[in-house]
Design a protein around this motif. Structure first.
Motif, PDB file in Angstrom:
ATOM      1  N   PRO A   1      56.774  42.306  31.627  1.00 39.27           N
ATOM      2  CA  PRO A   1      56.909  41.138  32.492  1.00 39.27           C
ATOM      3  C   PRO A   1      55.788  40.932  33.506  1.00 39.27           C
ATOM      4  CG  PRO A   1      58.217  42.902  33.394  1.00 39.27           C
ATOM      5  CD  PRO A   1      57.581  43.442  32.143  1.00 39.27           C
ATOM      6  N   MET A   2      54.704  41.710  33.431  1.00 41.33           N
ATOM      7  CA  MET A   2      53.524  41.454  34.257  1.00 41.33           C
ATOM      8  C   MET A   2      52.366  41.153  33.315  1.00 41.33           C
ATOM      9  SD  MET A   2      54.337  41.512  37.448  1.00 41.33           S
ATOM     10  CE  MET A   2      52.715  41.604  38.225  1.00 41.33           C
ATOM     11  N   PRO A   3      52.343  39.954  32.730  1.00 42.26           N
ATOM     12  CA  PRO A   3      51.463  39.703  31.590  1.00 42.26           C
ATOM     13  C   PRO A   3      50.006  39.449  31.982  1.00 42.26           C
ATOM     14  CG  PRO A   3      52.687  37.729  32.111  1.00 42.26           C
ATOM     15  CD  PRO A   3      53.212  38.808  33.031  1.00 42.26           C
ATOM     16  N   VAL A   4      49.158  39.628  30.985  1.00 41.00           N
ATOM     17  CA  VAL A   4      47.737  39.315  31.091  1.00 41.00           C
ATOM     18  C   VAL A   4      47.317  38.679  29.767  1.00 41.00           C
ATOM     19  CG1 VAL A   4      47.055  41.608  30.266  1.00 41.00           C
ATOM     20  CG2 VAL A   4      45.444  40.258  31.631  1.00 41.00           C
ATOM     21  N   VAL A   5      46.404  37.705  29.827  1.00 38.05           N
ATOM     22  CA  VAL A   5      45.852  37.116  28.613  1.00 38.05           C
ATOM     23  C   VAL A   5      44.394  37.555  28.520  1.00 38.05           C
ATOM     24  CG1 VAL A   5      45.362  34.933  29.827  1.00 38.05           C
ATOM     25  CG2 VAL A   5      45.364  35.001  27.316  1.00 38.05           C
ATOM     26  N   GLU A   6      44.064  38.176  27.391  1.00 40.93           N
ATOM     27  CA  GLU A   6      42.709  38.669  27.154  1.00 40.93           C
ATOM     28  C   GLU A   6      42.022  37.730  26.169  1.00 40.93           C
ATOM     29  OE1 GLU A   6      41.428  43.119  27.043  1.00 40.93           O
ATOM     30  OE2 GLU A   6      41.785  42.485  24.966  1.00 40.93           O
ATOM     31  N   CYS A   7      40.896  37.157  26.589  1.00 38.00           N
ATOM     32  CA  CYS A   7      40.200  36.134  25.805  1.00 38.00           C
ATOM     33  C   CYS A   7      38.886  36.689  25.248  1.00 38.00           C
ATOM     34  CB  CYS A   7      39.903  34.909  26.669  1.00 38.00           C
ATOM     35  SG  CYS A   7      41.367  34.142  27.395  1.00 38.00           S
ATOM     36  N   GLN A   8      38.681  36.483  23.964  1.00 33.54           N
ATOM     37  CA  GLN A   8      37.443  36.864  23.302  1.00 33.54           C
ATOM     38  C   GLN A   8      36.601  35.599  23.128  1.00 33.54           C
ATOM     39  OE1 GLN A   8      36.625  39.966  22.351  1.00 33.54           O
ATOM     40  NE2 GLN A   8      38.555  41.093  22.375  1.00 33.54           N
ATOM     41  N   LEU A   9      35.396  35.582  23.724  1.00 29.24           N
ATOM     42  CA  LEU A   9      34.540  34.405  23.702  1.00 29.24           C
ATOM     43  C   LEU A   9      33.295  34.659  22.864  1.00 29.24           C
ATOM     44  CD1 LEU A   9      34.623  33.361  27.490  1.00 29.24           C
ATOM     45  CD2 LEU A   9      36.258  32.816  25.694  1.00 29.24           C
ATOM     46  N   THR A  10      32.843  33.641  22.192  1.00 30.99           N
ATOM     47  CA  THR A  10      31.557  33.717  21.511  1.00 30.99           C
ATOM     48  C   THR A  10      30.448  33.401  22.509  1.00 30.99           C
ATOM     49  OG1 THR A  10      31.685  31.390  20.826  1.00 30.99           O
ATOM     50  CG2 THR A  10      32.585  33.032  19.316  1.00 30.99           C
ATOM     51  N   ASN A  11      29.223  33.657  22.129  1.00 31.95           N
ATOM     52  CA  ASN A  11      28.085  33.410  23.008  1.00 31.95           C
ATOM     53  C   ASN A  11      28.062  31.950  23.461  1.00 31.95           C
ATOM     54  OD1 ASN A  11      25.584  33.849  24.346  1.00 31.95           O
ATOM     55  ND2 ASN A  11      24.499  33.024  22.570  1.00 31.95           N
ATOM     56  N   GLY A  12      28.004  31.728  24.774  1.00 34.34           N
ATOM     57  CA  GLY A  12      27.941  30.371  25.327  1.00 34.34           C
ATOM     58  C   GLY A  12      29.282  29.757  25.647  1.00 34.34           C
ATOM     59  N   GLU A  13      30.392  30.345  25.193  1.00 37.70           N
ATOM     60  CA  GLU A  13      31.720  29.810  25.505  1.00 37.70           C
ATOM     61  C   GLU A  13      32.078  30.089  26.963  1.00 37.70           C
ATOM     62  OE1 GLU A  13      34.938  29.231  22.132  1.00 37.70           O
ATOM     63  OE2 GLU A  13      34.395  31.335  22.324  1.00 37.70           O
ATOM     64  N   THR A  14      32.837  29.153  27.556  1.00 32.85           N
ATOM     65  CA  THR A  14      33.184  29.236  28.978  1.00 32.85           C
ATOM     66  C   THR A  14      34.677  29.085  29.177  1.00 32.85           C
ATOM     67  OG1 THR A  14      31.038  28.305  29.644  1.00 32.85           O
ATOM     68  CG2 THR A  14      32.830  28.192  31.263  1.00 32.85           C
ATOM     69  N   MET A  15      35.224  29.864  30.096  1.00 32.59           N
ATOM     70  CA  MET A  15      36.610  29.736  30.535  1.00 32.59           C
ATOM     71  C   MET A  15      36.629  29.317  32.000  1.00 32.59           C
ATOM     72  SD  MET A  15      38.648  30.456  27.980  1.00 32.59           S
ATOM     73  CE  MET A  15      40.207  30.722  28.840  1.00 32.59           C
ATOM     74  N   VAL A  16      37.677  28.556  32.369  1.00 30.59           N
ATOM     75  CA  VAL A  16      37.826  28.057  33.729  1.00 30.59           C
ATOM     76  C   VAL A  16      39.114  28.611  34.315  1.00 30.59           C
ATOM     77  CG1 VAL A  16      38.054  25.998  35.179  1.00 30.59           C
ATOM     78  CG2 VAL A  16      36.652  25.913  33.113  1.00 30.59           C
ATOM     79  N   THR A  17      39.051  29.044  35.585  1.00 30.42           N
ATOM     80  CA  THR A  17      40.256  29.431  36.306  1.00 30.42           C
ATOM     81  C   THR A  17      40.184  28.838  37.701  1.00 30.42           C
ATOM     82  OG1 THR A  17      41.619  31.280  37.069  1.00 30.42           O
ATOM     83  CG2 THR A  17      39.237  31.619  37.062  1.00 30.42           C
ATOM     84  N   GLU A  18      41.350  28.503  38.264  1.00 26.19           N
ATOM     85  CA  GLU A  18      41.391  27.824  39.549  1.00 26.19           C
ATOM     86  C   GLU A  18      41.500  28.774  40.730  1.00 26.19           C
ATOM     87  OE1 GLU A  18      41.081  24.553  40.117  1.00 26.19           O
ATOM     88  OE2 GLU A  18      40.744  24.218  37.997  1.00 26.19           O
ATOM     89  N   ARG A  19      41.754  30.022  40.503  1.00 18.54           N
ATOM     90  CA  ARG A  19      41.880  30.968  41.608  1.00 18.54           C
ATOM     91  C   ARG A  19      41.509  32.352  41.103  1.00 18.54           C
ATOM     92  NH1 ARG A  19      46.731  29.397  39.725  1.00 18.54           N
ATOM     93  NH2 ARG A  19      48.248  30.947  39.094  1.00 18.54           N
ATOM     94  N   GLY A  20      41.585  33.373  41.978  1.00 16.64           N
ATOM     95  CA  GLY A  20      41.117  34.698  41.626  1.00 16.64           C
ATOM     96  C   GLY A  20      42.032  35.439  40.690  1.00 16.64           C
ATOM     97  N   SER A  21      42.204  34.952  39.476  1.00 20.66           N
ATOM     98  CA  SER A  21      43.115  35.587  38.524  1.00 20.66           C
ATOM     99  C   SER A  21      42.381  36.452  37.498  1.00 20.66           C
ATOM    100  CB  SER A  21      43.946  34.530  37.795  1.00 20.66           C
ATOM    101  OG  SER A  21      43.111  33.556  37.193  1.00 20.66           O
ATOM    102  N   MET A  22      41.037  36.479  37.545  1.00 20.26           N
ATOM    103  CA  MET A  22      40.296  37.350  36.640  1.00 20.26           C
ATOM    104  C   MET A  22      40.575  38.811  37.010  1.00 20.26           C
ATOM    105  SD  MET A  22      37.601  39.509  35.981  1.00 20.26           S
ATOM    106  CE  MET A  22      36.584  39.414  37.454  1.00 20.26           C
ATOM    107  N   CYS A  23      40.897  39.642  36.010  1.00 19.52           N
ATOM    108  CA  CYS A  23      41.184  41.050  36.319  1.00 19.52           C
ATOM    109  C   CYS A  23      40.212  42.020  35.657  1.00 19.52           C
ATOM    110  CB  CYS A  23      42.636  41.402  35.980  1.00 19.52           C
ATOM    111  SG  CYS A  23      43.184  40.938  34.354  1.00 19.52           S
ATOM    112  N   TRP A  24      39.602  41.656  34.519  1.00 19.80           N
ATOM    113  CA  TRP A  24      38.490  42.455  33.991  1.00 19.80           C
ATOM    114  C   TRP A  24      37.701  41.613  33.000  1.00 19.80           C
ATOM    115  CZ3 TRP A  24      43.555  44.191  32.683  1.00 19.80           C
ATOM    116  CH2 TRP A  24      43.944  43.992  31.348  1.00 19.80           C
ATOM    117  N   MET A  25      36.444  42.049  32.788  1.00 15.80           N
ATOM    118  CA  MET A  25      35.571  41.323  31.859  1.00 15.80           C
ATOM    119  C   MET A  25      34.404  42.210  31.464  1.00 15.80           C
ATOM    120  SD  MET A  25      33.763  38.586  34.454  1.00 15.80           S
ATOM    121  CE  MET A  25      32.790  39.124  35.866  1.00 15.80           C
ATOM    122  N   THR A  26      33.735  41.842  30.383  1.00 12.14           N
ATOM    123  CA  THR A  26      32.561  42.577  29.937  1.00 12.14           C
ATOM    124  C   THR A  26      31.366  42.195  30.814  1.00 12.14           C
ATOM    125  OG1 THR A  26      32.197  40.846  28.271  1.00 12.14           O
ATOM    126  CG2 THR A  26      33.351  42.841  27.560  1.00 12.14           C
TER     127      THR A  26
END
Length: 226
Positions: free
Chosen positions: A9-34
């Motif tokens: 019940p404390m979920p996270v969504v992990e996104c795999q992006l190709t080169n040049g792809e962009t994700m948008v978030t409205e607040r500090g919800s990023m928790c880890w990244m490469t």
């Protein structure tokens, strides 16, 4: 973009992006990244920025782009519950609860959704100002507690306690009605107003809205001397 939702019940969504792809978030919800994920903060235009503030989001957007090859980034929910992936197309937009937006592809546009009926505005509480997700791409939405979905036929209705409406198709409409009976209003413990959702469209309800959770805890929180 490929994604995996983990950890309820404390979920996270992990996104795999190709080169040049962009994700948008409205607040500090990023928790880890490469390391090759590049962050850029943008207001997205003054009008849109103020609109996001009214709908419960931050003034600025954070954009994360994979540079020089594939990248990975994860966004976590801010409250126990679930994360739902929603496919947004020009023919399918959705309305979500205030602060319900978590992250999306750049083709998704976040705007303020105001209720058409004045009564819903004055008495709807959290339901007055909601967020509309339109455009094209995948968006991720936070649900407080467990998510229950219903497909409403044209004219079919569902009465929902204030705060339990998490998301609905933009083809649905909502109104605010008072609880019938004076004794029910005063002593029923369910509040004075309910939200009525009318189809057609899908409705997602949540079992534990943040506002209700805070209310249930308030009698047990010390406000004075111990």
């Amino acid at each position: 973009m490929q994604y995996t939702i983990l950890g309820e019940p404390m979920p996270v969504v992990e996104c795999q992006l190709t080169n040049g792809e962009t994700m948008v978030t409205e607040r500090g919800s990023m928790c880890w990244m490469t390391p090759n994920m590049e962050m850029n903060t943008s207001g997205g235009g003054l009008g849109k920025a103020f609109g996001r503030m009214f709908s419960g989001e931050a003034f600025f957007q954070n954009l994360y782009t994979a540079k020089g090859g594939p990248g990975k980034i994860a966004f976590a929910s801010s409250f126990p519950g679930s994360i739902r992936a929603v496919n947004i197309t020009p023919g399918h937009s959705v309305v979500v609860q205030k602060s319900g937006f978590l992250a999306s592809e750049t083709g998704v546009e976040l705007s303020v959704f105001f209720q058409k009926k004045l009564g819903a505005g004055f008495f709807g509480g959290e339901g007055f100002i909601m967020q509309q997700l339109s455009g094209n791409g995948t968006a991720f939405v936070e649900i407080d507690g467990y998510a229950v979905e219903y497909d409403l036929a044209p004219g079919q209705q569902m009465i929902v306690d204030t705060g339990n409406l998490a998301m609905m198709d933009s083809t649905c409409s909502i109104d605010i009605v008072s609880v019938k009976g004076v004794k029910n209003m005063l002593f029923g413990g369910e509040g004075i107003f309910n939200t009525v959702v009318t189809g057609p469209g899908k409705v997602t309800l949540q079992t534990m809205p943040v506002s209700g959770f805070a209310t249930s805890l308030s009698p047990y929180l010390s406000t004075g001397n111990s």
